[in-house]
Design a protein around this motif. Structure first.
Motif, PDB file in Angstrom:
ATOM      1  N   VAL A   1       0.856  -1.199   0.000  1.00 31.33           N
ATOM      2  CA  VAL A   1       0.000   0.000   0.000  1.00 31.33           C
ATOM      3  C   VAL A   1       0.885   1.239   0.000  1.00 31.33           C
ATOM      4  CG1 VAL A   1      -1.674   1.344   1.316  1.00 31.33           C
ATOM      5  CG2 VAL A   1      -1.912  -1.143   1.155  1.00 31.33           C
ATOM      6  N   GLN A   2       0.497   2.217  -0.817  1.00 31.31           N
ATOM      7  CA  GLN A   2       1.219   3.493  -0.874  1.00 31.31           C
ATOM      8  C   GLN A   2       0.245   4.643  -0.781  1.00 31.31           C
ATOM      9  OE1 GLN A   2       3.513   3.399  -4.547  1.00 31.31           O
ATOM     10  NE2 GLN A   2       5.360   2.984  -3.382  1.00 31.31           N
ATOM     11  N   LEU A   3       0.697   5.728  -0.122  1.00 26.74           N
ATOM     12  CA  LEU A   3      -0.031   6.978  -0.115  1.00 26.74           C
ATOM     13  C   LEU A   3       0.838   8.004  -0.836  1.00 26.74           C
ATOM     14  CD1 LEU A   3      -1.683   5.518   2.125  1.00 26.74           C
ATOM     15  CD2 LEU A   3      -1.885   7.741   3.237  1.00 26.74           C
ATOM     16  N   GLN A   4       0.310   8.579  -1.884  1.00 29.27           N
ATOM     17  CA  GLN A   4       1.060   9.530  -2.690  1.00 29.27           C
ATOM     18  C   GLN A   4       0.433  10.909  -2.540  1.00 29.27           C
ATOM     19  OE1 GLN A   4       3.916   8.876  -4.638  1.00 29.27           O
ATOM     20  NE2 GLN A   4       3.975  11.111  -4.748  1.00 29.27           N
ATOM     21  N   ALA A   5       1.185  11.804  -1.900  1.00 27.45           N
ATOM     22  CA  ALA A   5       0.705  13.172  -1.693  1.00 27.45           C
ATOM     23  C   ALA A   5       1.223  14.089  -2.794  1.00 27.45           C
ATOM     24  CB  ALA A   5       1.151  13.682  -0.329  1.00 27.45           C
ATOM     25  N   SER A   6       0.415  15.084  -3.143  1.00 22.46           N
ATOM     26  CA  SER A   6       0.813  16.051  -4.156  1.00 22.46           C
ATOM     27  C   SER A   6       0.088  17.362  -3.912  1.00 22.46           C
ATOM     28  CB  SER A   6       0.480  15.514  -5.555  1.00 22.46           C
ATOM     29  OG  SER A   6      -0.913  15.298  -5.680  1.00 22.46           O
ATOM     30  N   GLY A   7       0.542  18.407  -4.619  1.00 25.73           N
ATOM     31  CA  GLY A   7      -0.147  19.683  -4.571  1.00 25.73           C
ATOM     32  C   GLY A   7       0.543  20.770  -3.785  1.00 25.73           C
ATOM     33  N   GLY A   8       1.644  20.435  -3.128  1.00 27.70           N
ATOM     34  CA  GLY A   8       2.358  21.466  -2.391  1.00 27.70           C
ATOM     35  C   GLY A   8       3.077  22.424  -3.324  1.00 27.70           C
ATOM     36  N   GLY A   9       3.643  23.472  -2.732  1.00 29.56           N
ATOM     37  CA  GLY A   9       4.382  24.435  -3.531  1.00 29.56           C
ATOM     38  C   GLY A   9       4.571  25.737  -2.790  1.00 29.56           C
ATOM     39  N   LEU A  10       4.976  26.741  -3.542  1.00 30.14           N
ATOM     40  CA  LEU A  10       5.205  28.082  -3.010  1.00 30.14           C
ATOM     41  C   LEU A  10       3.999  28.946  -3.332  1.00 30.14           C
ATOM     42  CD1 LEU A  10       7.043  30.294  -1.791  1.00 30.14           C
ATOM     43  CD2 LEU A  10       7.969  30.623  -4.110  1.00 30.14           C
ATOM     44  N   VAL A  11       3.473  29.615  -2.326  1.00 26.14           N
ATOM     45  CA  VAL A  11       2.310  30.472  -2.518  1.00 26.14           C
ATOM     46  C   VAL A  11       2.480  31.734  -1.686  1.00 26.14           C
ATOM     47  CG1 VAL A  11       1.000  29.344  -0.667  1.00 26.14           C
ATOM     48  CG2 VAL A  11      -0.221  30.505  -2.521  1.00 26.14           C
ATOM     49  N   GLN A  12       1.929  32.825  -2.168  1.00 29.38           N
ATOM     50  CA  GLN A  12       2.003  34.086  -1.433  1.00 29.38           C
ATOM     51  C   GLN A  12       0.992  34.096  -0.283  1.00 29.38           C
ATOM     52  OE1 GLN A  12       1.509  37.305  -4.228  1.00 29.38           O
ATOM     53  NE2 GLN A  12       3.655  37.227  -4.833  1.00 29.38           N
ATOM     54  N   PRO A  13       1.271  34.869   0.742  1.00 33.31           N
ATOM     55  CA  PRO A  13       0.287  35.009   1.829  1.00 33.31           C
ATOM     56  C   PRO A  13      -1.072  35.417   1.279  1.00 33.31           C
ATOM     57  CG  PRO A  13       2.373  35.985   2.469  1.00 33.31           C
ATOM     58  CD  PRO A  13       2.517  35.617   1.021  1.00 33.31           C
ATOM     59  N   GLY A  14      -2.114  34.777   1.812  1.00 33.40           N
ATOM     60  CA  GLY A  14      -3.457  35.035   1.328  1.00 33.40           C
ATOM     61  C   GLY A  14      -3.887  34.124   0.199  1.00 33.40           C
TER      62      GLY A  14
END
Length: 120
Positions: A1-14
């Motif tokens: 079984v694997q859990l694959q996370a995605s969607g992170g990154g650099l974002v400005q405040p707000g």
């Protein structure tokens, strides 16, 4: 079984980000699915949790900004993060209690973590 996370990154405040975490493998059923985060020099903390029936719970300080959801057909949990602040910067981990084929009990599995950085 694997859990694959995605969607992170650099974002400005707000700004906003949506994290995803998909479980794959010989899965019979998944009950709780959770998001945790760990900032540099701090302990890992629970961000949000969701049961298989859709009941949710959040860290008190994050209520109103973060929303957890899941798609049971896809074995996927999401975390919608709005109005992000620099203090939300952390590695975000997904976690799920999974019943696997040929194992007669639920056990926790962890994703690899995805970095979220909130900075101008």
């Amino acid at each position: 079984v694997q859990l694959q996370a995605s969607g992170g990154g650099l974002v400005q405040p707000g700004g906003s980000l949506r994290l995803s975490c998909a479980a794959s493998g010989s899965i019979v059923n998944i009950n709780a699915m959770n998001w945790y985060r760990q900032a540099p020099g701090k302990q890992r903390e629970l961000v949000a949790a969701i049961t298989s029936g859709g009941s949710t719970d959040y860290a008190e300080s994050l209520k109103g900004r973060f929303t957890i959801s899941r798609d049971n057909a896809k074995n996927t949990v999401y975390l919608q993060m709005n109005s992000l602040k620099p203090e939300d910067t952390a590695v975000y981990y997904c976690n799920a209690n999974i019943l696997v084929i040929n194992i007669g009990y639920y056990r926790p599995y962890w994703g690899q973590g995805t970095q979220v950085t909130v900075s101008s």
